[in-house]
Write an enzyme that holds these catalytic residues in place. Structure first.
Site: not given
Length: 382
Positions: A61, A84, A93, A171-172, A179, A193, A209, A312
């Site tokens: 505002e 607010c 505001c 994962a293996m 990747w 993120r 990792d 994990g």
């Protein structure tokens, strides 16, 4: 007079859509504050636009009124969140709108913050300003799921990110996982993120990792053209280390940015010299494990409202098992790893299909060569 969902015109919808689009411009920078947009319209002409860009800076505002100047007198203000009514890091505001002489305020939704919760609209109405709320409310709520959830439940909105092959393997059998997904998916995770107040991970992920779990501006793709490296702040990195296995020589402690290390001790391990940006949080134990529900409450008390869980299978499984996850973001790569690969989640065996965790898929899209599935977790915890 304040009314809800009362006879909004086509123009009202049009202007509020513009206010919502303005709010989205602060998507990666306002945390932990809500994303808010404001449009000032006088005699059918948009005379002021504004959005909240960063905590501590002016609210939407304020910028819209500054742009409108004297033309705010007698105008209508369209704002995505109730103005607010209290003094925080900035003045209220609602009072700024009163001082500017606007004649009408239309809010998309009432502020769920108990410090506001209708008081802003009441202040405006008491000053003789016509007020309405509820216009495009669902769209406005989508701007701030974390803020709304924290205000209503006293803990942050938790989004869990997982990545797997089409047969659900992360994962293996050997642990090799770089990747599974494409570079486009990894750029998308950097955006997740960047929009989050904090990123939660576990000691297993850090040790396996040697991950930094930070936002890397160089990997944000087209966002680099819209936001400077200075504007994108680092989320709080929350590391769960119940067995106290971590030491400060790991990569995560070498990159600047606040870290909250969680364990059952009273303080940081005195054997090491920890960086100044590392804080320690002692958590109680429940059945021998750190209390994850208490962790979320503690983070909520700090004002963190939108968290990303990247961990994990065991830690992610524990959050799911305790009904602490609100949303799942799953990236599936067009690969098959086989039965010996590592599973997506690990929690206690469910014997009946009726007891399985259920989700509601809200979005499916391609990200590079991968499929990204977004789903709300169906539960009774809020």
């Amino acid at each position: 007079m304040s009314t809800e969902n009362s006879g909004f015109s086509r123009d009202d919808y049009h202007y509020m859509q513009q206010a919502i689009a303005l709010a989205k411009q602060g998507h990666y920078t306002t945390s932990p504050n809500p994303r808010v947009g404001c449009l000032i319209v006088n005699k059918g002409e948009v005379v002021g636009r504004g959005y909240h860009a960063k905590a501590g800076q002016g609210h939407a505002e304020v910028y819209a009124l500054k742009a409108a100047g004297e033309q705010a007198n007698g105008a209508t203000a369209y704002v995505t969140l109730e103005p607010c009514s209290h003094f925080g890091r900035t003045p209220p505001c609602a009072q700024a709108l009163i001082n500017a002489g606007v004649s009408k305020v239309i809010a998309a939704m009432v502020d769920p913050n108990p410090k506001v919760a209708g008081r802003g609209l009441a202040m405006l109405a008491d000053a003789g300003i016509e007020t309405h709320s509820g216009l495009l409310e669902a769209e406005a709520q989508q701007l701030n799921p974390g803020f709304i959830y924290l205000m209503r439940n006293k803990r942050p909105y938790l989004r869990c990110k997982l990545a797997a092959s089409l047969d659900g393997k992360t994962a293996m059998a050997s642990g090799e996982s770089k990747w599974i997904t494409s570079s486009a998916a990894r750029i998308d995770v950097q955006r997740l993120r960047a929009q989050s107040c904090g990123v939660i991970t576990g000691a297993d992920s850090v040790l396996t990792d040697n991950a930094k779990m930070n936002v890397r501006w160089s990997e944000l793709g087209e966002l680099k053209a819209r936001y400077s490296q200075h504007d994108l702040r680092q989320p709080l990195r929350v590391i769960i280390d119940g067995k106290h296995r971590l030491a400060p020589d790991l990569a995560i402690f070498a990159s600047d940015g606040p870290i909250l290390l969680c364990g059952s001790k009273v303080d940081l391990d005195e054997r090491y010299q920890w960086p100044s940006f590392v804080e320690y949080l002692q958590l109680p134990l429940v059945d021998g494990y750190l209390d994850l529900a208490q962790l979320l409450l503690e983070l909520g008390k700090r004002g963190l409202n939108d968290l990303l869980l990247e961990s994990g299978a065991r830690l992610a499984g524990a959050f799911f098992e305790q009904n602490l996850v609100n949303e799942l973001i799953l990236y599936q790569a067009p690969k098959l790893i086989g039965s010996e690969g590592k599973s997506l989640l690990a929690f206690d065996q469910i014997d009946k299909l009726a007891d399985a965790k259920t989700l509601s898929i809200t979005d499916c899209r391609m990200v590079g060569s991968d499929l990204r599935i977004s789903a709300q977790v169906n539960s009774s915890h809020g």
